[in-house]
Design a protein around this motif. Structure first.
Motif, PDB file in Angstrom:
ATOM      1  N   TYR A   1     -13.603  -1.613   6.039  1.00  0.00           N
ATOM      2  CA  TYR A   1     -12.537  -2.474   6.531  1.00  0.00           C
ATOM      3  C   TYR A   1     -12.185  -2.102   7.967  1.00  0.00           C
ATOM      4  O   TYR A   1     -12.132  -0.923   8.307  1.00  0.00           O
ATOM      5  CB  TYR A   1     -11.276  -2.305   5.696  1.00  0.00           C
ATOM      6  N   CYS A   2     -11.920  -3.111   8.771  1.00  0.00           N
ATOM      7  CA  CYS A   2     -11.291  -2.830  10.057  1.00  0.00           C
ATOM      8  C   CYS A   2      -9.817  -3.186   9.949  1.00  0.00           C
ATOM      9  O   CYS A   2      -9.414  -4.005   9.113  1.00  0.00           O
ATOM     10  CB  CYS A   2     -11.959  -3.579  11.197  1.00  0.00           C
ATOM     11  N   ALA A   3      -9.032  -2.546  10.794  1.00  0.00           N
ATOM     12  CA  ALA A   3      -7.589  -2.728  10.713  1.00  0.00           C
ATOM     13  C   ALA A   3      -6.957  -2.459  12.065  1.00  0.00           C
ATOM     14  O   ALA A   3      -7.478  -1.681  12.871  1.00  0.00           O
ATOM     15  CB  ALA A   3      -6.999  -1.795   9.659  1.00  0.00           C
ATOM     16  N   ALA A   4      -5.825  -3.086  12.284  1.00  0.00           N
ATOM     17  CA  ALA A   4      -5.062  -2.921  13.525  1.00  0.00           C
ATOM     18  C   ALA A   4      -3.921  -1.936  13.273  1.00  0.00           C
ATOM     19  O   ALA A   4      -3.115  -2.126  12.353  1.00  0.00           O
ATOM     20  CB  ALA A   4      -4.512  -4.259  13.994  1.00  0.00           C
ATOM     21  N   HIS A   5      -3.873  -0.913  14.111  1.00  0.00           N
ATOM     22  CA  HIS A   5      -2.895   0.149  13.935  1.00  0.00           C
ATOM     23  C   HIS A   5      -1.528  -0.269  14.446  1.00  0.00           C
ATOM     24  O   HIS A   5      -1.391  -0.805  15.550  1.00  0.00           O
ATOM     25  CB  HIS A   5      -3.359   1.405  14.667  1.00  0.00           C
ATOM     26  N   ASN A   6      -0.503   0.018  13.644  1.00  0.00           N
ATOM     27  CA  ASN A   6       0.859  -0.342  14.018  1.00  0.00           C
ATOM     28  C   ASN A   6       1.712   0.872  14.346  1.00  0.00           C
ATOM     29  O   ASN A   6       2.390   0.913  15.375  1.00  0.00           O
ATOM     30  CB  ASN A   6       1.507  -1.137  12.872  1.00  0.00           C
ATOM     31  N   THR A   7       1.692   1.859  13.478  1.00  0.00           N
ATOM     32  CA  THR A   7       2.567   3.010  13.669  1.00  0.00           C
ATOM     33  C   THR A   7       2.050   4.185  12.869  1.00  0.00           C
ATOM     34  O   THR A   7       1.241   4.036  11.957  1.00  0.00           O
ATOM     35  CB  THR A   7       4.010   2.675  13.230  1.00  0.00           C
ATOM     36  N   GLY A   8       2.506   5.367  13.226  1.00  0.00           N
ATOM     37  CA  GLY A   8       2.192   6.546  12.443  1.00  0.00           C
ATOM     38  C   GLY A   8       0.840   7.139  12.763  1.00  0.00           C
ATOM     39  O   GLY A   8       0.179   6.785  13.735  1.00  0.00           O
ATOM     40  N   ARG A   9       0.444   8.074  11.912  1.00  0.00           N
ATOM     41  CA  ARG A   9      -0.822   8.774  12.104  1.00  0.00           C
ATOM     42  C   ARG A   9      -1.987   7.797  11.991  1.00  0.00           C
ATOM     43  O   ARG A   9      -2.028   6.967  11.091  1.00  0.00           O
ATOM     44  CB  ARG A   9      -0.973   9.872  11.048  1.00  0.00           C
ATOM     45  N   TYR A  10      -2.962   7.959  12.861  1.00  0.00           N
ATOM     46  CA  TYR A  10      -4.063   6.996  12.903  1.00  0.00           C
ATOM     47  C   TYR A  10      -4.948   7.061  11.670  1.00  0.00           C
ATOM     48  O   TYR A  10      -5.665   6.118  11.366  1.00  0.00           O
ATOM     49  CB  TYR A  10      -4.916   7.191  14.166  1.00  0.00           C
ATOM     50  N   TYR A  11      -4.909   8.222  10.960  1.00  0.00           N
ATOM     51  CA  TYR A  11      -5.767   8.367   9.794  1.00  0.00           C
ATOM     52  C   TYR A  11      -5.087   7.887   8.508  1.00  0.00           C
ATOM     53  O   TYR A  11      -5.689   7.895   7.439  1.00  0.00           O
ATOM     54  CB  TYR A  11      -6.202   9.823   9.620  1.00  0.00           C
ATOM     55  N   ASN A  12      -3.824   7.466   8.625  1.00  0.00           N
ATOM     56  CA  ASN A  12      -3.065   7.004   7.453  1.00  0.00           C
ATOM     57  C   ASN A  12      -3.149   5.486   7.360  1.00  0.00           C
ATOM     58  O   ASN A  12      -2.628   4.785   8.233  1.00  0.00           O
ATOM     59  CB  ASN A  12      -1.611   7.436   7.583  1.00  0.00           C
ATOM     60  N   PRO A  13      -3.763   4.952   6.320  1.00  0.00           N
ATOM     61  CA  PRO A  13      -3.904   3.496   6.218  1.00  0.00           C
ATOM     62  C   PRO A  13      -2.564   2.770   6.148  1.00  0.00           C
ATOM     63  O   PRO A  13      -2.492   1.583   6.473  1.00  0.00           O
ATOM     64  CB  PRO A  13      -4.721   3.305   4.936  1.00  0.00           C
ATOM     65  N   ASN A  14      -1.518   3.455   5.737  1.00  0.00           N
ATOM     66  CA  ASN A  14      -0.198   2.817   5.654  1.00  0.00           C
ATOM     67  C   ASN A  14       0.342   2.422   7.023  1.00  0.00           C
ATOM     68  O   ASN A  14       1.278   1.616   7.116  1.00  0.00           O
ATOM     69  CB  ASN A  14       0.791   3.738   4.950  1.00  0.00           C
ATOM     70  N   GLY A  15      -0.236   2.985   8.075  1.00  0.00           N
ATOM     71  CA  GLY A  15       0.236   2.668   9.408  1.00  0.00           C
ATOM     72  C   GLY A  15      -0.444   1.472  10.043  1.00  0.00           C
ATOM     73  O   GLY A  15      -0.198   1.162  11.204  1.00  0.00           O
ATOM     74  N   TYR A  16      -1.292   0.800   9.299  1.00  0.00           N
ATOM     75  CA  TYR A  16      -2.035  -0.361   9.802  1.00  0.00           C
ATOM     76  C   TYR A  16      -1.456  -1.612   9.166  1.00  0.00           C
ATOM     77  O   TYR A  16      -1.264  -1.674   7.949  1.00  0.00           O
ATOM     78  CB  TYR A  16      -3.510  -0.219   9.466  1.00  0.00           C
ATOM     79  N   ASN A  17      -1.189  -2.614   9.990  1.00  0.00           N
ATOM     80  CA  ASN A  17      -0.503  -3.788   9.447  1.00  0.00           C
ATOM     81  C   ASN A  17      -1.374  -5.025   9.341  1.00  0.00           C
ATOM     82  O   ASN A  17      -0.948  -6.029   8.753  1.00  0.00           O
ATOM     83  CB  ASN A  17       0.752  -4.106  10.269  1.00  0.00           C
TER      84      ASN A  17
END
Length: 123
Positions: free
Chosen positions: A95-111
């Protein structure tokens, strides 16, 4: 709003190569750090690589360092993942994802997330 569509997955033998692409729509693509994640059956989604909005910085999971290369072309609204020396343990949906906030390795930070593309590496 960013929409992401991955492509380039497939079946490859161990030791082979694949290049994944992630095409983005939306005028704000170039302002996002972009990441690649993968998820194998029965496992949690894991970080693979991330690239800064300018392309000037990249980070990789230890498991892919030296084998995978992330890049982007902001003029084409596309981010890439070049995968070489593939191993059976690389088999997963990517999967590709756009980072929103937080640690870059945490998927929860991608929106924003794409739908994923299957990569299967045979031994």
């Amino acid at each position: 709003q960013v929409q992401l569509v991955e492509s380039g997955g497939g079946l490859v033998q161990a030791g082979g190569s694949l290049r994944l692409s992630c095409a983005a729509s939306g005028r704000t693509f170039s302002s996002y750090n972009m990441g690649w994640f993968r998820q194998a059956p029965g496992k949690e989604r894991e970080f693979v690589a991330v690239i800064s909005w300018s392309g000037g910085s990249t980070y990789y999971a230890d498991s892919v360092k030296g084998r995978f290369t992330i890049s982007r072309d902001n003029a084409k609204n596309t981010v890439y993942l070049q995968m070489s020396s593939l191993k059976p343990e690389d088999t997963a949906v990517y999967y590709c994802a756009a980072h929103n906030t937080g640690r870059y390795y945490n998927p929860n930070g991608y929106n924003y997330w794409g739908q994923g593309t299957q990569v299967t590496v045979s031994s």
